[in-house]
Scaffold this motif. Structure first.
Motif, PDB file in Angstrom:
ATOM      1  N   GLY A 184       0.929  -1.184  -0.108  1.00  0.00           N
ATOM      2  CA  GLY A 184      -0.019  -0.005   0.151  1.00  0.00           C
ATOM      3  C   GLY A 184       1.037   1.471   0.217  1.00  0.00           C
ATOM      4  N   THR A 185       1.998   1.188   0.722  1.00  0.00           N
ATOM      5  CA  THR A 185       2.773   2.473   0.797  1.00  0.00           C
ATOM      6  C   THR A 185       3.526   2.495  -0.524  1.00  0.00           C
ATOM      7  OG1 THR A 185       3.444   1.821   3.242  1.00  0.00           O
ATOM      8  CG2 THR A 185       4.688   3.315   2.009  1.00  0.00           C
ATOM      9  N   VAL A 186       3.774   1.635  -0.953  1.00  0.00           N
ATOM     10  CA  VAL A 186       4.495   1.636  -2.485  1.00  0.00           C
ATOM     11  C   VAL A 186       3.766   2.156  -3.400  1.00  0.00           C
ATOM     12  CG1 VAL A 186       5.497   0.323  -4.440  1.00  0.00           C
ATOM     13  CG2 VAL A 186       6.388  -0.127  -2.031  1.00  0.00           C
ATOM     14  N   GLN A 187       2.292   1.871  -3.362  1.00  0.00           N
ATOM     15  CA  GLN A 187       1.316   2.225  -4.360  1.00  0.00           C
ATOM     16  C   GLN A 187       0.973   3.773  -4.215  1.00  0.00           C
ATOM     17  OE1 GLN A 187      -2.031  -0.542  -3.634  1.00  0.00           O
ATOM     18  NE2 GLN A 187      -1.060  -2.138  -5.078  1.00  0.00           N
ATOM     19  N   LYS A 188       1.203   4.338  -2.874  1.00  0.00           N
ATOM     20  CA  LYS A 188       0.968   5.667  -2.725  1.00  0.00           C
ATOM     21  C   LYS A 188       2.050   6.583  -3.158  1.00  0.00           C
ATOM     22  CE  LYS A 188      -1.903   4.793   1.242  1.00  0.00           C
ATOM     23  NZ  LYS A 188      -1.965   5.011   2.810  1.00  0.00           N
ATOM     24  N   MET A 189       3.030   5.972  -3.351  1.00  0.00           N
ATOM     25  CA  MET A 189       4.271   6.709  -3.691  1.00  0.00           C
ATOM     26  C   MET A 189       4.274   7.256  -5.134  1.00  0.00           C
ATOM     27  SD  MET A 189       7.356   4.726  -2.428  1.00  0.00           S
ATOM     28  CE  MET A 189       7.594   4.218  -0.526  1.00  0.00           C
ATOM     29  N   ASP A 190       4.916   8.673  -5.355  1.00  0.00           N
ATOM     30  CA  ASP A 190       4.656   9.293  -6.815  1.00  0.00           C
ATOM     31  C   ASP A 190       5.939   8.937  -7.374  1.00  0.00           C
ATOM     32  OD1 ASP A 190       4.203  10.938  -8.773  1.00  0.00           O
ATOM     33  OD2 ASP A 190       4.705  12.806  -7.809  1.00  0.00           O
ATOM     34  N   PRO A 191       5.804   8.251  -8.526  1.00  0.00           N
ATOM     35  CA  PRO A 191       6.733   7.703  -9.185  1.00  0.00           C
ATOM     36  C   PRO A 191       7.720   8.990  -9.822  1.00  0.00           C
ATOM     37  CG  PRO A 191       4.938   6.735 -10.173  1.00  0.00           C
ATOM     38  CD  PRO A 191       4.676   7.898  -9.199  1.00  0.00           C
ATOM     39  N   ASN A 192       6.992  10.011 -10.123  1.00  0.00           N
ATOM     40  CA  ASN A 192       8.005  10.950 -10.499  1.00  0.00           C
ATOM     41  C   ASN A 192       8.907  11.684  -9.464  1.00  0.00           C
ATOM     42  OD1 ASN A 192       6.908  10.952 -13.089  1.00  0.00           O
ATOM     43  ND2 ASN A 192       5.281  12.237 -12.495  1.00  0.00           N
ATOM     44  N   GLN A 193       8.355  11.664  -8.184  1.00  0.00           N
ATOM     45  CA  GLN A 193       9.139  12.407  -7.018  1.00  0.00           C
ATOM     46  C   GLN A 193      10.197  11.141  -6.716  1.00  0.00           C
ATOM     47  OE1 GLN A 193       6.543  12.948  -3.650  1.00  0.00           O
ATOM     48  NE2 GLN A 193       7.805  14.663  -3.274  1.00  0.00           N
ATOM     49  N   ILE A 194       9.868  10.041  -6.820  1.00  0.00           N
ATOM     50  CA  ILE A 194      10.885   9.054  -6.254  1.00  0.00           C
ATOM     51  C   ILE A 194      11.906   8.995  -7.551  1.00  0.00           C
ATOM     52  CG2 ILE A 194      11.428   6.350  -6.352  1.00  0.00           C
ATOM     53  CD1 ILE A 194       8.493   6.194  -5.307  1.00  0.00           C
ATOM     54  N   GLN A 195      11.523   9.058  -8.815  1.00  0.00           N
ATOM     55  CA  GLN A 195      12.764   9.547  -9.759  1.00  0.00           C
ATOM     56  C   GLN A 195      13.464  10.439  -9.567  1.00  0.00           C
ATOM     57  OE1 GLN A 195      13.307   7.302 -12.320  1.00  0.00           O
ATOM     58  NE2 GLN A 195      15.033   8.390 -12.908  1.00  0.00           N
ATOM     59  N   HIS A 196      12.808  11.663  -9.106  1.00  0.00           N
ATOM     60  CA  HIS A 196      13.699  12.979  -8.768  1.00  0.00           C
ATOM     61  C   HIS A 196      14.828  12.614  -7.608  1.00  0.00           C
ATOM     62  CE1 HIS A 196      14.639  16.955  -8.085  1.00  0.00           C
ATOM     63  NE2 HIS A 196      14.229  17.094  -6.618  1.00  0.00           N
ATOM     64  N   TYR A 197      14.025  11.984  -6.675  1.00  0.00           N
ATOM     65  CA  TYR A 197      15.174  11.641  -5.463  1.00  0.00           C
ATOM     66  C   TYR A 197      16.232  10.684  -5.949  1.00  0.00           C
ATOM     67  CZ  TYR A 197      11.511  13.470  -2.411  1.00  0.00           C
ATOM     68  OH  TYR A 197      10.671  14.561  -1.728  1.00  0.00           O
ATOM     69  N   ILE A 198      15.861   9.700  -6.653  1.00  0.00           N
ATOM     70  CA  ILE A 198      16.942   8.877  -7.184  1.00  0.00           C
ATOM     71  C   ILE A 198      17.939   9.699  -8.027  1.00  0.00           C
ATOM     72  CG2 ILE A 198      17.501   6.838  -8.785  1.00  0.00           C
ATOM     73  CD1 ILE A 198      14.858   5.638  -7.803  1.00  0.00           C
ATOM     74  N   ASN A 199      17.604  10.631  -9.022  1.00  0.00           N
ATOM     75  CA  ASN A 199      18.338  11.238  -9.660  1.00  0.00           C
ATOM     76  C   ASN A 199      19.233  12.145  -8.818  1.00  0.00           C
ATOM     77  OD1 ASN A 199      17.569  10.287 -12.012  1.00  0.00           O
ATOM     78  ND2 ASN A 199      16.373  12.067 -12.583  1.00  0.00           N
ATOM     79  N   SER A 200      18.687  12.913  -7.866  1.00  0.00           N
ATOM     80  CA  SER A 200      19.372  13.580  -6.845  1.00  0.00           C
ATOM     81  C   SER A 200      20.496  12.821  -6.179  1.00  0.00           C
ATOM     82  CB  SER A 200      18.659  14.163  -5.785  1.00  0.00           C
ATOM     83  OG  SER A 200      17.554  15.090  -6.536  1.00  0.00           O
ATOM     84  N   LEU A 201      20.187  11.621  -5.587  1.00  0.00           N
ATOM     85  CA  LEU A 201      21.092  10.684  -5.038  1.00  0.00           C
ATOM     86  C   LEU A 201      22.246  10.139  -5.981  1.00  0.00           C
ATOM     87  CD1 LEU A 201      21.909   9.076  -2.558  1.00  0.00           C
ATOM     88  CD2 LEU A 201      20.401   7.304  -3.415  1.00  0.00           C
ATOM     89  N   SER A 202      22.020  10.086  -7.164  1.00  0.00           N
ATOM     90  CA  SER A 202      22.975   9.670  -8.033  1.00  0.00           C
ATOM     91  C   SER A 202      23.797  10.796  -8.493  1.00  0.00           C
ATOM     92  CB  SER A 202      22.077   9.338  -9.599  1.00  0.00           C
ATOM     93  OG  SER A 202      23.137   9.049 -10.462  1.00  0.00           O
ATOM     94  N   GLN A 203      23.364  11.911  -8.533  1.00  0.00           N
ATOM     95  CA  GLN A 203      24.303  13.323  -8.732  1.00  0.00           C
ATOM     96  C   GLN A 203      25.144  13.329  -7.327  1.00  0.00           C
ATOM     97  OE1 GLN A 203      21.743  16.459  -9.482  1.00  0.00           O
ATOM     98  NE2 GLN A 203      21.533  15.820 -11.779  1.00  0.00           N
ATOM     99  N   ALA A 204      24.648  13.345  -6.281  1.00  0.00           N
ATOM    100  CA  ALA A 204      25.465  13.304  -5.068  1.00  0.00           C
ATOM    101  C   ALA A 204      26.479  12.264  -5.035  1.00  0.00           C
ATOM    102  CB  ALA A 204      24.706  13.267  -3.790  1.00  0.00           C
ATOM    103  N   LEU A 205      26.199  10.994  -5.368  1.00  0.00           N
ATOM    104  CA  LEU A 205      27.245   9.915  -5.386  1.00  0.00           C
ATOM    105  C   LEU A 205      28.316  10.337  -6.396  1.00  0.00           C
ATOM    106  CD1 LEU A 205      25.138   6.796  -4.914  1.00  0.00           C
ATOM    107  CD2 LEU A 205      26.586   7.700  -3.316  1.00  0.00           C
TER     108      LEU A 205
END
Length: 131
Positions: free
Chosen positions: A77-98
């Motif tokens: 249920g938690t995974v279904q509530k997540m916004d995929p675009n926002q998750i993608q944005h967080y992943i991109n930010s994390l990738s840039q930081a790494l």
């Protein structure tokens, strides 16, 4: 002229109306509406975070035993509530930081003197023989 709001925003507004402590939290400058909405959206209304603000937990008809045994559906249920675009944005930010961290580490590794002894042999690049 009010725009059509997303159903989750309407539910959040109802949550705020039921819990005026949230309004005081924003007015005091402790949180922003965006932060509260994101926490509400991701964590839900039953999270402990709301108790620290002064929100009264809503009565829950489910038993605690049911919650413990039904953890898989909670995660889904938690995974279904997540916004995929926002998750993608967080992943991109994390990738840039790494990537930035890797760049800094490689600069420090590159600035250390190499202790590898290399033999320098001067050989003529062409092998000519005299006749």
């Amino acid at each position: 002229m009010q725009k059509n709001l997303h159903p989750s925003v309407i539910k959040f507004k109802e949550f705020v109306k039921d819990n005026p402590a949230l309004i005081m939290e924003v007015r005091n400058g402790n949180s922003t509406w965006q932060e509260l909405y994101e926490d509400w959206y991701l964590l839900g209304e039953e999270d402990n975070r709301w108790e620290t603000i002064g929100v009264k937990p809503s009565p829950n008809p489910e038993k605690d035993d049911d919650k413990k045994t039904d953890w898989v559906s909670t995660i889904l249920g938690t995974v279904q509530k997540m916004d995929p675009n926002q998750i993608q944005h967080y992943i991109n930010s994390l990738s840039q930081a790494l990537g930035a961290i890797q760049g800094v580490i490689s600069q420090f590794q590159g600035s250390q003197p190499k202790q590898v002894n290399q033999k320098i042999e001067h050989k003529h690049p062409f092998s000519f023989r005299k006749d």
